[in-house]
Scaffold this active site. Structure first.
Site, PDB file in Angstrom:
ATOM      1  N   ASN A   1      -5.992   3.815  -2.120  1.00 23.67           N
ATOM      2  CA  ASN A   1      -6.749   4.387  -0.601  1.00 23.67           C
ATOM      3  C   ASN A   1      -7.153   3.185   0.048  1.00 23.67           C
ATOM      4  OD1 ASN A   1      -6.752   6.855  -2.592  1.00 23.67           O
ATOM      5  ND2 ASN A   1      -7.763   7.637  -0.921  1.00 23.67           N
TER       6      ASN A   1
ATOM      7  N   SER B   1       3.299   4.492  -2.023  1.00 27.30           N
ATOM      8  CA  SER B   1       1.965   5.177  -1.747  1.00 27.30           C
ATOM      9  C   SER B   1       1.563   5.817  -3.457  1.00 27.30           C
ATOM     10  CB  SER B   1       1.919   6.350  -1.043  1.00 27.30           C
ATOM     11  OG  SER B   1       0.894   7.299  -1.076  1.00 27.30           O
TER      12      SER B   1
ATOM     13  N   ASP C   1      12.157   3.038  18.760  1.00 28.61           N
ATOM     14  CA  ASP C   1      11.949   3.930  17.538  1.00 28.61           C
ATOM     15  C   ASP C   1      12.988   3.378  16.378  1.00 28.61           C
ATOM     16  OD1 ASP C   1      12.193   6.104  15.846  1.00 28.61           O
ATOM     17  OD2 ASP C   1      12.030   7.662  17.295  1.00 28.61           O
TER      18      ASP C   1
ATOM     19  N   TYR D   1       5.295  14.658   2.930  1.00 23.03           N
ATOM     20  CA  TYR D   1       4.834  13.091   3.097  1.00 23.03           C
ATOM     21  C   TYR D   1       5.040  12.337   1.524  1.00 23.03           C
ATOM     22  CZ  TYR D   1       2.316   8.747   3.146  1.00 23.03           C
ATOM     23  OH  TYR D   1       2.110   7.438   2.792  1.00 23.03           O
TER      24      TYR D   1
ATOM     25  N   LYS E   1       8.167   9.364   0.189  1.00 21.30           N
ATOM     26  CA  LYS E   1       7.928   8.002  -0.515  1.00 21.30           C
ATOM     27  C   LYS E   1       8.352   7.848  -1.873  1.00 21.30           C
ATOM     28  CE  LYS E   1       5.299   6.278   2.703  1.00 21.30           C
ATOM     29  NZ  LYS E   1       5.670   5.175   3.448  1.00 21.30           N
TER      30      LYS E   1
ATOM     31  N   ASN F   1       6.871   1.609  17.697  1.00 22.54           N
ATOM     32  CA  ASN F   1       6.958   2.719  18.714  1.00 22.54           C
ATOM     33  C   ASN F   1       5.728   3.231  19.330  1.00 22.54           C
ATOM     34  OD1 ASN F   1       6.365   4.679  16.653  1.00 22.54           O
ATOM     35  ND2 ASN F   1       8.339   5.930  17.221  1.00 22.54           N
TER      36      ASN F   1
ATOM     37  N   GLY G   1      -4.619  20.865  -2.373  1.00 17.84           N
ATOM     38  CA  GLY G   1      -3.527  19.664  -2.714  1.00 17.84           C
ATOM     39  C   GLY G   1      -4.642  18.521  -3.191  1.00 17.84           C
TER      40      GLY G   1
END
Ligand code: NAD
Ligand code: WQD
Length: 343
Positions: free
Chosen positions: A180, A125, A59, A150, A154, A33, A298
């Site tokens: 990464n 991730s 979407d 986020y 996952k 999208n 974080g």
């Protein structure tokens, strides 16, 4: 020719993976999208491969529109990249992240079941591990508390796929946990080009070097690491792309009968932020304007992968170093900046 749906095909990892899939004989259809990408990346893919990839601009949270794609095309496999990925934004907009990342996955799983797609690859991730107590992390390292909404999408996404797999043996799924990702295609025709502001270290470095940003702030040099800065496992995007092709070939091979497997994708080595800066300065022959700042909330101190399982099962071996990452990212930054300089 096997036909693969790549969701998020205009995005960073999706576009590089499409190149690798085409080079390995797959037919690719994209859906995106363009909430964090530009459709013109498909011109770049055509320039590199000679193949025009069709994109459906919809979407994936819209089930009916997603179903229409599956009924128009018959897919052998699906690689699901599409997601929002900013850790920081997710803290301020958890519902937006749950809505986008979980509904799109749910709709894809519905269609995989209804249209009997045999192979499914999911972008997970290293953030699923949270602040891991053991290093390097293996696929069996227990998850700690997710550090952001986020990361939670996952963890939840993986669980949704595991539960789905238990009762849908006709679909083989692979969960790929990227560390990464960084760098760009060797041609510098495609690279990382988010429409939202980049926050990751490598684009921040190249944008600083070219003058789009005033400076790089290194987030802390008082950690308990060899030079005080945080350690990460940087994986070149073309190595990552190739792991997807191999994962797809792996699940298409009938001899591999597990119906949900998970692989870490990193190079298996940690690099500090200051080492990454030094690698950039060496390959670009640039003195980077950086200063040491406060720690970022974080941030985990150190994380890197044990990637033996991917090497053994997928026959996958990353071939790019941190210097290759910096060299290709820098070439891409220079090429894209030249392309947008007003005349
Ligand atoms: P990206 O933002 O460049 O690509 C994602 C693409 O998905 C974008 O083009 C976006 O427009 C599209 N998209 C998002 N939501 C959509 C929706 N509802 N419908 C249709 N299209 C939608 O991100 P990326 O770096 O290529 O990441 C790809 C995947 O890998 C994501 O799932 C991300 O969470 C995961 N991942 C990325 C990293 C990283 O550092 N880049 C690390 C680990 C995992
Ligand atoms: C790398 C290192 C920073 C920017 C994120 C997600 C993770 C995964 C990959 C999606 C850290 C330091 C950074 C800067 C800095 N993505 N840094 N100055 O945070 O390791 O991982 O992307 O799944 O889930 O959390 O990546 O590139 O932001 O940071 O000093 O301006 O660079 O502190 O040590 P991160 P990053």
């Amino acid at each position: 020719m096997k036909k693969v749906l790549v969701t998020g095909g205009c995005g960073y990892i999706g576009s590089h993976t499409i190149v690798d899939l085409i080079n390995n004989g797959f037919e690719v259809i994209s859906v995106d999208n363009n909430s964090n990408s530009d459709i013109r990346v498909l011109q770049g893919i055509r320039e590199i491969t000679g193949v025009t990839v069709k994109n459906y601009t919809i979407d994936l949270c819209d089930l009916e529109k997603t179903r229409r794609i599956f009924s128009n095309e018959k897919f052998d496999g699906v690689i699901h990249f599409a997601a929002l990925k900013s850790v920081g934004d997710s803290v301020f907009d958890p519902l937006g992240y749950f809505h986008n990342n979980l509904n799109s996955l749910l709709n894809i799983l519905h269609c995989i079941k209804e249209f009997e797609v045999g192979q499914f690859i999911f972008s997970s991730s290293c953030s699923v591990y949270g602040n891991s107590k053991e290093l390097p992390v293996t696929e069996d390292t227990p998850f700690e508390e997710a550090e952001s909404p986020y990361a939670r999408t996952k963890q939840m996404g993986e669980q949704m796929i595991r539960d789905f797999s238990k009762v849908n043996p006709a679909t083989s799924s692979v969960l790929l946990r990227y560390f990464n990702p960084a760098g760009a295609h060797e041609s510098a025709i495609i690279g990382e080009a988010p429409t939202n502001k980049a926050n990751n270290l490598v684009p921040v470095i190249t944008e600083t070097a070219i003058g789009k940003r005033k400076e790089l702030v290194v987030f802390g040099d008082d950690y308990d690491t060899r030079d005080g800065s945080c350690i990460r496992d940087y994986i070149h995007v073309m190595d990552l792309a190739n792991a997807h092709t191999r994962a797809l070939q792996y699940v298409m091979d009938d001899r591999n009968s597990e119906n949900c497997e998970v692989f870490n994708l990193g190079i298996g080595e940690g690099v500090t932020v200051l080492e990454a800066v030094k690698a950039f300065e060496e390959v670009a022959q640039v003195d980077l304007n950086y200063r040491i700042g406060d720690r970022r909330a974080g941030d985990v101190v150190a994380i890197y992968a044990n990637m033996d399982f991917a090497a053994q099962k997928l026959g996958w071996q990353p071939t790019h170093s941190i210097k290759d990452i910096m060299r290709t990212a820098w070439a891409w930054e220079q090429a894209r900046t030249e392309a947008i300089v007003p005349n």
